[in-house]
Scaffold this motif. Structure first.
Motif, PDB file in Angstrom:
ATOM      1  N   ARG A 229       0.800  -1.227   0.000  1.00 14.41           N
ATOM      2  CA  ARG A 229       0.000   0.000   0.000  1.00 14.41           C
ATOM      3  C   ARG A 229       0.832   1.276   0.000  1.00 14.41           C
ATOM      4  O   ARG A 229       0.446   2.270  -0.621  1.00 14.41           O
ATOM      5  N   GLU A 230       1.961   1.259   0.692  1.00 11.96           N
ATOM      6  CA  GLU A 230       2.701   2.502   0.886  1.00 11.96           C
ATOM      7  C   GLU A 230       4.036   2.551   0.153  1.00 11.96           C
ATOM      8  O   GLU A 230       4.556   3.633  -0.093  1.00 11.96           O
ATOM      9  N   MET A 231       4.601   1.392  -0.186  1.00  7.66           N
ATOM     10  CA  MET A 231       5.914   1.392  -0.831  1.00  7.66           C
ATOM     11  C   MET A 231       5.849   1.020  -2.309  1.00  7.66           C
ATOM     12  O   MET A 231       6.832   1.201  -3.023  1.00  7.66           O
ATOM     13  N   GLY A 232       4.731   0.461  -2.734  1.00 11.86           N
ATOM     14  CA  GLY A 232       4.640  -0.002  -4.112  1.00 11.86           C
ATOM     15  C   GLY A 232       5.492  -1.223  -4.373  1.00 11.86           C
ATOM     16  O   GLY A 232       5.806  -1.534  -5.528  1.00 11.86           O
ATOM     17  N   LEU A 233       5.873  -1.918  -3.311  1.00 12.40           N
ATOM     18  CA  LEU A 233       6.699  -3.127  -3.434  1.00 12.40           C
ATOM     19  C   LEU A 233       5.785  -4.332  -3.567  1.00 12.40           C
ATOM     20  O   LEU A 233       5.079  -4.690  -2.629  1.00 12.40           O
ATOM     21  N   MET A 234       5.805  -4.956  -4.754  1.00  9.53           N
ATOM     22  CA  MET A 234       4.944  -6.094  -5.040  1.00  9.53           C
ATOM     23  C   MET A 234       5.755  -7.223  -5.657  1.00  9.53           C
ATOM     24  O   MET A 234       6.938  -7.046  -5.984  1.00  9.53           O
ATOM     25  N   LEU A 235       5.106  -8.358  -5.808  1.00  9.46           N
ATOM     26  CA  LEU A 235       5.776  -9.489  -6.439  1.00  9.46           C
ATOM     27  C   LEU A 235       6.154  -9.174  -7.878  1.00  9.46           C
ATOM     28  O   LEU A 235       7.113  -9.726  -8.415  1.00  9.46           O
ATOM     29  N   SER A 236       5.423  -8.261  -8.498  1.00 10.22           N
ATOM     30  CA  SER A 236       5.681  -7.889  -9.892  1.00 10.22           C
ATOM     31  C   SER A 236       6.703  -6.764 -10.025  1.00 10.22           C
ATOM     32  O   SER A 236       6.927  -6.272 -11.132  1.00 10.22           O
ATOM     33  N   SER A 237       7.318  -6.355  -8.908  1.00 11.37           N
ATOM     34  CA  SER A 237       8.259  -5.233  -8.928  1.00 11.37           C
ATOM     35  C   SER A 237       9.667  -5.676  -9.325  1.00 11.37           C
ATOM     36  O   SER A 237      10.644  -5.429  -8.611  1.00 11.37           O
ATOM     37  N   GLY A 238       9.773  -6.356 -10.463  1.00 17.77           N
ATOM     38  CA  GLY A 238      11.085  -6.741 -10.964  1.00 17.77           C
ATOM     39  C   GLY A 238      11.746  -7.829 -10.142  1.00 17.77           C
ATOM     40  O   GLY A 238      11.126  -8.491  -9.308  1.00 17.77           O
ATOM     41  N   ILE A 239      13.055  -8.007 -10.357  1.00 19.60           N
ATOM     42  CA  ILE A 239      13.797  -9.077  -9.697  1.00 19.60           C
ATOM     43  C   ILE A 239      13.877  -8.850  -8.189  1.00 19.60           C
ATOM     44  O   ILE A 239      13.903  -9.801  -7.408  1.00 19.60           O
ATOM     45  N   TYR A 240      13.901  -7.592  -7.755  1.00 20.81           N
ATOM     46  CA  TYR A 240      13.940  -7.332  -6.317  1.00 20.81           C
ATOM     47  C   TYR A 240      12.641  -7.766  -5.647  1.00 20.81           C
ATOM     48  O   TYR A 240      12.653  -8.445  -4.616  1.00 20.81           O
ATOM     49  N   GLY A 241      11.505  -7.378  -6.218  1.00 18.98           N
ATOM     50  CA  GLY A 241      10.227  -7.800  -5.656  1.00 18.98           C
ATOM     51  C   GLY A 241      10.061  -9.302  -5.688  1.00 18.98           C
ATOM     52  O   GLY A 241       9.543  -9.909  -4.736  1.00 18.98           O
ATOM     53  N   ASN A 242      10.506  -9.950  -6.788  1.00 18.91           N
ATOM     54  CA  ASN A 242      10.419 -11.403  -6.895  1.00 18.91           C
ATOM     55  C   ASN A 242      11.168 -12.098  -5.774  1.00 18.91           C
ATOM     56  O   ASN A 242      10.616 -12.942  -5.052  1.00 18.91           O
ATOM     57  N   THR A 243      12.462 -11.755  -5.627  1.00 16.37           N
ATOM     58  CA  THR A 243      13.282 -12.436  -4.624  1.00 16.37           C
ATOM     59  C   THR A 243      12.829 -12.100  -3.212  1.00 16.37           C
ATOM     60  O   THR A 243      12.853 -12.964  -2.325  1.00 16.37           O
ATOM     61  N   PHE A 244      12.389 -10.870  -2.989  1.00 12.99           N
ATOM     62  CA  PHE A 244      11.959 -10.467  -1.649  1.00 12.99           C
ATOM     63  C   PHE A 244      10.752 -11.286  -1.197  1.00 12.99           C
ATOM     64  O   PHE A 244      10.754 -11.872  -0.105  1.00 12.99           O
ATOM     65  N   PHE A 245       9.719 -11.341  -2.031  1.00 10.04           N
ATOM     66  CA  PHE A 245       8.496 -12.018  -1.613  1.00 10.04           C
ATOM     67  C   PHE A 245       8.625 -13.534  -1.654  1.00 10.04           C
ATOM     68  O   PHE A 245       7.999 -14.233  -0.842  1.00 10.04           O
ATOM     69  N   LEU A 246       9.422 -14.071  -2.569  1.00  9.31           N
ATOM     70  CA  LEU A 246       9.602 -15.518  -2.593  1.00  9.31           C
ATOM     71  C   LEU A 246      10.335 -15.992  -1.342  1.00  9.31           C
ATOM     72  O   LEU A 246       9.931 -16.964  -0.695  1.00  9.31           O
ATOM     73  N   LEU A 247      11.407 -15.304  -0.978  1.00 11.51           N
ATOM     74  CA  LEU A 247      12.170 -15.725   0.193  1.00 11.51           C
ATOM     75  C   LEU A 247      11.396 -15.499   1.485  1.00 11.51           C
ATOM     76  O   LEU A 247      11.281 -16.408   2.315  1.00 11.51           O
ATOM     77  N   THR A 248      10.864 -14.304   1.668  1.00 13.45           N
ATOM     78  CA  THR A 248      10.136 -14.028   2.913  1.00 13.45           C
ATOM     79  C   THR A 248       8.815 -14.778   2.962  1.00 13.45           C
ATOM     80  O   THR A 248       8.385 -15.214   4.035  1.00 13.45           O
ATOM     81  N   GLY A 249       8.155 -14.944   1.808  1.00  8.59           N
ATOM     82  CA  GLY A 249       6.875 -15.645   1.779  1.00  8.59           C
ATOM     83  C   GLY A 249       7.014 -17.121   2.103  1.00  8.59           C
ATOM     84  O   GLY A 249       6.261 -17.671   2.910  1.00  8.59           O
ATOM     85  N   PHE A 250       7.997 -17.782   1.483  1.00  8.46           N
ATOM     86  CA  PHE A 250       8.197 -19.202   1.780  1.00  8.46           C
ATOM     87  C   PHE A 250       8.671 -19.398   3.215  1.00  8.46           C
ATOM     88  O   PHE A 250       8.324 -20.393   3.861  1.00  8.46           O
ATOM     89  N   HIS A 251       9.460 -18.461   3.718  1.00  7.64           N
ATOM     90  CA  HIS A 251       9.857 -18.572   5.120  1.00  7.64           C
ATOM     91  C   HIS A 251       8.636 -18.418   6.032  1.00  7.64           C
ATOM     92  O   HIS A 251       8.493 -19.147   7.014  1.00  7.64           O
ATOM     93  N   GLY A 252       7.759 -17.472   5.698  1.00 10.21           N
ATOM     94  CA  GLY A 252       6.540 -17.321   6.482  1.00 10.21           C
ATOM     95  C   GLY A 252       5.692 -18.578   6.473  1.00 10.21           C
ATOM     96  O   GLY A 252       5.079 -18.949   7.488  1.00 10.21           O
ATOM     97  N   LEU A 253       5.661 -19.264   5.323  1.00 12.14           N
ATOM     98  CA  LEU A 253       4.934 -20.535   5.236  1.00 12.14           C
ATOM     99  C   LEU A 253       5.548 -21.570   6.172  1.00 12.14           C
ATOM    100  O   LEU A 253       4.824 -22.333   6.833  1.00 12.14           O
ATOM    101  N   HIS A 254       6.864 -21.595   6.249  1.00 13.03           N
ATOM    102  CA  HIS A 254       7.536 -22.542   7.140  1.00 13.03           C
ATOM    103  C   HIS A 254       7.301 -22.181   8.603  1.00 13.03           C
ATOM    104  O   HIS A 254       7.160 -23.075   9.456  1.00 13.03           O
ATOM    105  N   VAL A 255       7.257 -20.891   8.918  1.00 13.21           N
ATOM    106  CA  VAL A 255       6.947 -20.491  10.294  1.00 13.21           C
ATOM    107  C   VAL A 255       5.526 -20.918  10.650  1.00 13.21           C
ATOM    108  O   VAL A 255       5.262 -21.379  11.769  1.00 13.21           O
ATOM    109  N   THR A 256       4.611 -20.801   9.687  1.00 19.23           N
ATOM    110  CA  THR A 256       3.229 -21.228   9.927  1.00 19.23           C
ATOM    111  C   THR A 256       3.170 -22.717  10.244  1.00 19.23           C
ATOM    112  O   THR A 256       2.511 -23.141  11.205  1.00 19.23           O
TER     113      THR A 256
END
Length: 291
Positions: free
Chosen positions: A214-241
């Motif tokens: 909402r505030e940073m415009g950082l999304m999964l579609s935000s290039g290679i940075y957005g891709n790696t950021f959400f894939l790494l943190t998202g899969f880690h969040g899944l493992h924490v769950t």
């Protein structure tokens, strides 16, 4: 002189592996199609993803129940416990390789692809042809299409979550030590605190994602940075769950009087998994947020 022969329990055929495979397939297809259809809406893929998650939870409950019943019935021998430990060790190793692949993609993009596109080595003209305004810096906060975003800093929510996970590993270790000393009340208290810390981590991660979108415009579609950021943190969040679910199961088992100082592999395996998740986050915090 007779020798005691150690039994090795062989369970009956179980439906849970195929149920889990179907659930994971539904999650993979649903998540893939949902992400591919953003931002126009996921269509049916969102429902498929939710159905896969529900089926996976159903599988976990059923399989955990069967294993617990077998363990409490005294069907497992010392050799069975050794097999469980080897299986859990190989499972965690496979998870290490899983995250290694994503960290490898991050390092490749940062250390090789970005400098190469910026003209490193003998590649002086590539960026002039493909992307004249390209700057070889990380994180990449713009795309060739003109989309811009902001980089997520390490302070604030990421730092709070790091502190929370480190503390949770300490509280879980204290709980494990209490179990080995047969101190049930401290075991229950410290395990409960660990679960609350895990839930707090997940809550703050959701808040971080909302802030990013909402505030940073950082999304999964935000290039290679957005891709790696959400894939790494998202899969880690899944493992924490998943780790939190395992600890909740252990909490109810402890409340019912399960486990002894000499026989508590279920608790031990959950502890191993949680510490693994903690170590992965520390690596993730350094290489994704700080550097």
């Amino acid at each position: 002189m007779s020798q005691k022969v150690e039994r090795y329990y062989v369970p009956a055929q179980s439906p849970w592996p195929i149920v889990g495979a179907v659930a994971l397939g539904m999650i993979a297809v649903g998540a893939g199609n949902y992400v591919a259809s953003l931002p126009d809406g996921g269509g049916y893929s969102g429902y498929l993803l939710l159905a896969g998650i529900a089926l996976l939870l159903y599988m976990l409950v059923g399989w955990f129940r069967n294993v617990i019943d077998e363990s409490m019935s005294g069907l497992y021998s010392a050799q069975m416990d050794r097999s469980f430990k080897q299986g859990m060790a190989w499972f965690i190793f496979s998870e290490v390789m899983f995250f290694f692949a994503f960290f490898g993609a991050l390092f490749y993009a940062r250390m090789l692809a970005v400098p190469w596109l910026g003209g490193a080595g003998n590649n002086a003209m590539t960026h002039e042809v493909l992307w004249p305004t390209f700057e070889a810096v990380w994180p990449l906060v713009s795309t060739p299409g003109g989309t811009t975003t902001e980089a997520m800093g390490w302070g604030g929510l990421p730092l709070y979550n790091t502190i929370i996970l480190v503390i949770s590993s300490i509280t879980l270790h204290v709980a494990h030590t209490s179990l080995e000393q047969d101190k049930r009340k401290p075991l229950t208290i410290w395990l409960g605190i660990t679960i609350l810390l895990g839930l707090a981590f997940l809550t703050l991660q959701v808040e971080e994602y909302i802030h990013a979108y909402r505030e940073m415009g950082l999304m999964l579609s935000s290039g290679i940075y957005g891709n790696t950021f959400f894939l790494l943190t998202g899969f880690h969040g899944l493992h924490v769950t998943l780790g939190t679910i395992m600890l909740i199961v252990m909490f109810f088992r402890v409340a019912k009087g399960h486990f002894t100082p000499a026989n508590h592999f279920g608790f031990q395996a959950s502890s191993w998994y949680w510490h693994f998740v903690d170590v992965v986050w520390l690596c993730l915090f350094v290489f994704v947020y700080v550097l």
